[in-house]
Write a protein that holds these residues in place. Structure first.
Motif, mmCIF file in Angstrom:
data_model
loop_
_atom_site.group_PDB
_atom_site.id
_atom_site.type_symbol
_atom_site.label_atom_id
_atom_site.label_comp_id
_atom_site.label_asym_id
_atom_site.label_seq_id
_atom_site.Cartn_x
_atom_site.Cartn_y
_atom_site.Cartn_z
ATOM 1 N N ALA A 27 0.821 -1.218 0.000
ATOM 2 C CA ALA A 27 0.000 0.000 0.000
ATOM 3 C C ALA A 27 0.846 1.256 0.000
ATOM 4 O O ALA A 27 0.418 2.316 -0.481
ATOM 5 C CB ALA A 27 -0.931 -0.003 1.203
ATOM 6 N N MET A 86 -12.632 2.594 -2.780
ATOM 7 C CA MET A 86 -11.778 1.476 -3.206
ATOM 8 C C MET A 86 -10.310 1.905 -3.287
ATOM 9 O O MET A 86 -9.404 1.180 -2.862
ATOM 10 C CB MET A 86 -12.237 0.948 -4.568
ATOM 11 C CG MET A 86 -13.600 0.287 -4.579
ATOM 12 S SD MET A 86 -13.998 -0.342 -6.247
ATOM 13 C CE MET A 86 -15.756 -0.614 -6.103
ATOM 14 N N LEU A 87 -10.087 3.093 -3.838
ATOM 15 C CA LEU A 87 -8.708 3.577 -3.984
ATOM 16 C C LEU A 87 -8.066 3.832 -2.623
ATOM 17 O O LEU A 87 -6.871 3.575 -2.429
ATOM 18 C CB LEU A 87 -8.693 4.854 -4.833
ATOM 19 C CG LEU A 87 -9.072 4.678 -6.313
ATOM 20 C CD1 LEU A 87 -9.222 6.031 -6.993
ATOM 21 C CD2 LEU A 87 -8.035 3.841 -7.046
ATOM 22 N N GLN A 134 -8.752 2.170 0.040
ATOM 23 C CA GLN A 134 -8.422 0.835 0.549
ATOM 24 C C GLN A 134 -7.081 0.337 -0.007
ATOM 25 O O GLN A 134 -6.342 -0.376 0.669
ATOM 26 C CB GLN A 134 -9.514 -0.169 0.166
ATOM 27 C CG GLN A 134 -10.795 -0.051 0.969
ATOM 28 C CD GLN A 134 -11.814 -1.093 0.530
ATOM 29 O OE1 GLN A 134 -12.655 -0.837 -0.324
ATOM 30 N NE2 GLN A 134 -11.730 -2.276 1.113
ATOM 31 N N MET A 135 -6.774 0.748 -1.229
ATOM 32 C CA MET A 135 -5.528 0.315 -1.849
ATOM 33 C C MET A 135 -4.328 1.074 -1.295
ATOM 34 O O MET A 135 -3.190 0.654 -1.478
ATOM 35 C CB MET A 135 -5.597 0.517 -3.376
ATOM 36 C CG MET A 135 -6.572 -0.404 -4.073
ATOM 37 S SD MET A 135 -6.644 -0.105 -5.857
ATOM 38 C CE MET A 135 -4.986 -0.579 -6.330
ATOM 39 N N PHE A 176 -13.796 -4.227 -5.524
ATOM 40 C CA PHE A 176 -12.452 -3.827 -5.113
ATOM 41 C C PHE A 176 -11.376 -4.786 -5.615
ATOM 42 O O PHE A 176 -10.352 -4.344 -6.152
ATOM 43 C CB PHE A 176 -12.385 -3.703 -3.583
ATOM 44 C CG PHE A 176 -10.985 -3.565 -3.066
ATOM 45 C CD1 PHE A 176 -10.301 -2.362 -3.156
ATOM 46 C CD2 PHE A 176 -10.329 -4.654 -2.490
ATOM 47 C CE1 PHE A 176 -8.993 -2.244 -2.692
ATOM 48 C CE2 PHE A 176 -9.036 -4.539 -2.029
ATOM 49 C CZ PHE A 176 -8.363 -3.332 -2.126
ATOM 50 N N PRO A 177 -11.546 -6.104 -5.505
ATOM 51 C CA PRO A 177 -10.504 -7.018 -5.990
ATOM 52 C C PRO A 177 -10.187 -6.840 -7.478
ATOM 53 O O PRO A 177 -9.031 -6.928 -7.890
ATOM 54 C CB PRO A 177 -11.079 -8.408 -5.711
ATOM 55 C CG PRO A 177 -12.010 -8.193 -4.571
ATOM 56 C CD PRO A 177 -12.628 -6.851 -4.820
ATOM 57 N N ASN A 225 -8.292 -3.517 -7.902
ATOM 58 C CA ASN A 225 -6.955 -3.702 -7.331
ATOM 59 C C ASN A 225 -6.079 -4.518 -8.298
ATOM 60 O O ASN A 225 -4.923 -4.152 -8.565
ATOM 61 C CB ASN A 225 -7.076 -4.412 -5.986
ATOM 62 C CG ASN A 225 -5.748 -4.539 -5.276
ATOM 63 O OD1 ASN A 225 -5.086 -3.538 -5.003
ATOM 64 N ND2 ASN A 225 -5.335 -5.767 -4.969
ATOM 65 N N GLU A 226 -6.650 -5.602 -8.827
ATOM 66 C CA GLU A 226 -5.894 -6.468 -9.744
ATOM 67 C C GLU A 226 -5.496 -5.714 -11.019
ATOM 68 O O GLU A 226 -4.348 -5.800 -11.472
ATOM 69 C CB GLU A 226 -6.744 -7.684 -10.101
ATOM 70 C CG GLU A 226 -6.097 -8.613 -11.127
ATOM 71 C CD GLU A 226 -7.095 -9.545 -11.782
ATOM 72 O OE1 GLU A 226 -6.736 -10.116 -12.832
ATOM 73 O OE2 GLU A 226 -8.228 -9.682 -11.262
ATOM 74 N N ILE A 242 -2.767 -2.962 -10.381
ATOM 75 C CA ILE A 242 -1.458 -3.577 -10.135
ATOM 76 C C ILE A 242 -0.876 -4.130 -11.437
ATOM 77 O O ILE A 242 0.318 -3.949 -11.726
ATOM 78 C CB ILE A 242 -1.577 -4.680 -9.066
ATOM 79 C CG1 ILE A 242 -1.863 -4.043 -7.694
ATOM 80 C CG2 ILE A 242 -0.299 -5.512 -9.005
ATOM 81 C CD1 ILE A 242 -2.157 -5.043 -6.600
#
Length: 550
Positions: free
Chosen positions: A3, A27-28, A30-31, A118-119, A122-123, A126
């Motif tokens: 993070a 969501m952002l 959370q990342m 979110f997953p 996030n994926e 990344i």
């Protein structure tokens, strides 16, 4: 990815829905993002991109009124407002074929379909940032237009970071094509295909073969590649281009039309399609495309006066083949377009282009004297004057329609010097130029033959025969002062010309009255008019007497 990596990164969310903006922001956070900027439309996003070098941009495709996500990305790239390592990701609730194919052509770093979790976000982030980091030196050199160094860095990625090899290979292949290293590109793509039959590599090999003029092999490959979503639009594009090389213009038009339907926001492709319709003689279809193009280009980097002028130009072309009522309506529409353009675009170059279109409207109405005035205001462009390709073509048409072959030829020669690009749009423009040249040569040959016969008849004192031959020439060149003088000179020696033939004398007199003649020609003109009016009183121009003051 930790993070802490995202904590120092700048991210921009462009989304017209407030609830969705808030959801993405959560969501952002959370990342690990802390510098999160929110925009509800493209204009605000552009303003922010001028001030902040963003690392990530998440942009909805549909942003309400104004620019959409596609157009925002185009503008950011054109104005170099995205850092070379910025990740641009399109978000959309739509999955229609048009949108998917448009996004493939746009080549953002990724595309996420709503609704997403979110997953998934996030994926994707990344994955995008890892690719940017792995190909960091490639993107930095691309940003600096250092293509040789970028190709070398692609080779380095392939050897040192095999998990990103396919992405590096794809970029290398595109660079080899863009730098016109076609033989090397073909050899490169064949090596890639020997390892794995990737559609993008097959397309690259077909494009290289196209430029190496091995067209039979190319056609089979491109036809097959139209079956894959990732290559369908580009394959149709290149297949259409290939069909033009074969001279199969109607099939080329039908093929390119399929590509336009799949990805309608590509303005250059629409212009090419419009040109193809002109080439096959379907001027009404060209006018319809130009009307749609005006709407499609609005808010895009392709928005310009040229789109509107091309619409007006195409309406004039259609008008020539219509009945008087339909012609009047079409020319009125073209005039309204010009009025609107002249208010929005006041640069001198556009005003000159507008004058040329206005001249063509007068010519289409048969008002030839009026048609000369806008062109006289402009003057014939000099060799150094910069013009757009379409304006140059229009200048050639305008003077041709008035029978001024010399001035029209000047624009044709000027146009030829502009058509230097090696792309499909330029290919169609070259064909249109060739068509104009054919029209010119045919007209010049016709005029030369008739003028020779007319001069011979005059020398043999066959004045009536000479008169009708000069009138035939005047039909082709209705604003030529020399032919007008020849008509009056010959008519003055004729006996008992039919009343219907006197319209040529009237037209010649009206034309020469509007010219500034040299003294010798002015004296001849006045002499011929006196002789003709004595013989034909109906040639006297009657003027209204001013009313007496009461």
């Amino acid at each position: 990815m930790d993070a802490s990596f995202f904590r120092c990164k700048q991210v921009l969310v462009v989304e017209d829905s407030a609830p969705v903006r808030s959801a993405i922001k959560i969501m952002l956070q959370q990342m690990g993002f802390e510098s999160i900027h929110l925009s509800r439309d493209a204009n605000d996003a552009l303003s922010r991109c001028h001030d902040i070098p963003f690392d990530f941009i998440l942009c909805d495709f549909n942003l309400g009124d104004g620019k959409d996500g596609y157009q925002l990305f185009e503008t950011l790239k054109q104005q170099a407002l995205m850092p070379p390592l910025c990740c641009f990701i399109i978000i959309s609730a739509e999955s229609q074929r048009q949108l998917v194919h448009g996004v493939i052509e746009l080549q953002p770093d990724d595309y996420i379909l709503k609704p997403f979790t979110f997953p998934i976000l996030n994926e994707r982030l990344i994955r995008a940032v890892k690719l940017k980091i792995a190909l960091r030196k490639v993107y930095l050199n691309l940003f600096e237009d250092n293509y040789t160094a970028a190709i070398k860095e692609c080779d380095s990625v392939v050897s040192l970071k095999p998990e990103f090899a396919f992405q590096a290979l794809r970029i290398k292949g595109e660079l080899l094509l863009n730098t016109e290293q076609y033989q090397i590109a073909e050899k490169f793509y064949k090596a890639v295909l020997a390892d794995k039959p990737l559609p993008w590599a097959r397309l690259g090999a077909a494009i290289a073969a196209f430029y190496l003029e091995r067209w039979d092999d190319t056609e089979l490959q491109l036809a097959d590649l139209t079956q894959f979503d990732i290559t369908k639009v580009e394959a149709l594009d290149w297949l259409s281009h290939l069909l033009v090389k074969y001279g199969r213009y109607e099939t080329a038009q039908q093929t390119l039309y399929q590509a336009v339907l799949l990805s309608p926001q590509n303005i250059k492709r629409q212009r090419t399609l419009s040109n193809l319709n002109v080439i096959i003689g379907d001027k009404e279809a060209a006018a319809r495309i130009n009307a749609k193009l005006v709407a499609a280009a609005r808010y895009s980097v392709e928005e310009s006066a040229e789109n509107h002028l091309n619409h007006a130009r195409s309406l004039i072309d259609v008008a020539y083949n219509k009945n008087p009522l339909e012609r009047t309506v079409l020319l009125q529409n073209a005039s309204q377009i010009l009025d609107s353009v002249s208010k929005r675009y006041t640069e001198n170059s556009w005003l000159k282009a507008i004058n040329v279109v206005r001249s063509r409207i007068f010519a289409a109405k048969g008002q030839l004297i009026e048609a000369r005035k806008p062109l006289l205001e402009n003057g014939v462009a000099d060799k150094a004057e910069k013009m757009t390709i379409d304006s140059c073509m229009d200048g050639a048409k305008a003077y041709f329609e008035l029978g001024d072959i010399h001035s029209s030829q000047f624009y044709i020669d000027k146009l030829a010097s502009y058509l230097i690009n090696n792309d499909y749009l330029t290919e169609t423009q070259k064909i249109m130029l060739k068509m104009e040249k054919v029209r010119h040569e045919a007209l010049k040959a016709t005029i030369k033959q008739i003028s020779t016969e007319a001069a011979a008849a005059y020398q043999d004192a066959l004045f009536n025969q000479a008169f009708y031959l000069y009138c035939e020439t005047f039909d082709h060149m209705p604003t030529n002062s020399i032919i007008a003088l020849n008509i009056l000179q010959t008519a003055s020696k004729c006996s008992n010309l039919p009343i219907k033939s006197l319209r040529y004398c009237k037209q010649a007199i009206k034309l020469l009255q509007a010219f500034v003649l040299e003294k010798s020609n002015k004296d001849k003109f006045q002499h011929y008019v006196i002789l003709l009016r004595e013989q034909y009183p109906q040639l006297v121009v009657r003027t209204r007497r001013p009313k007496a003051n009461s």
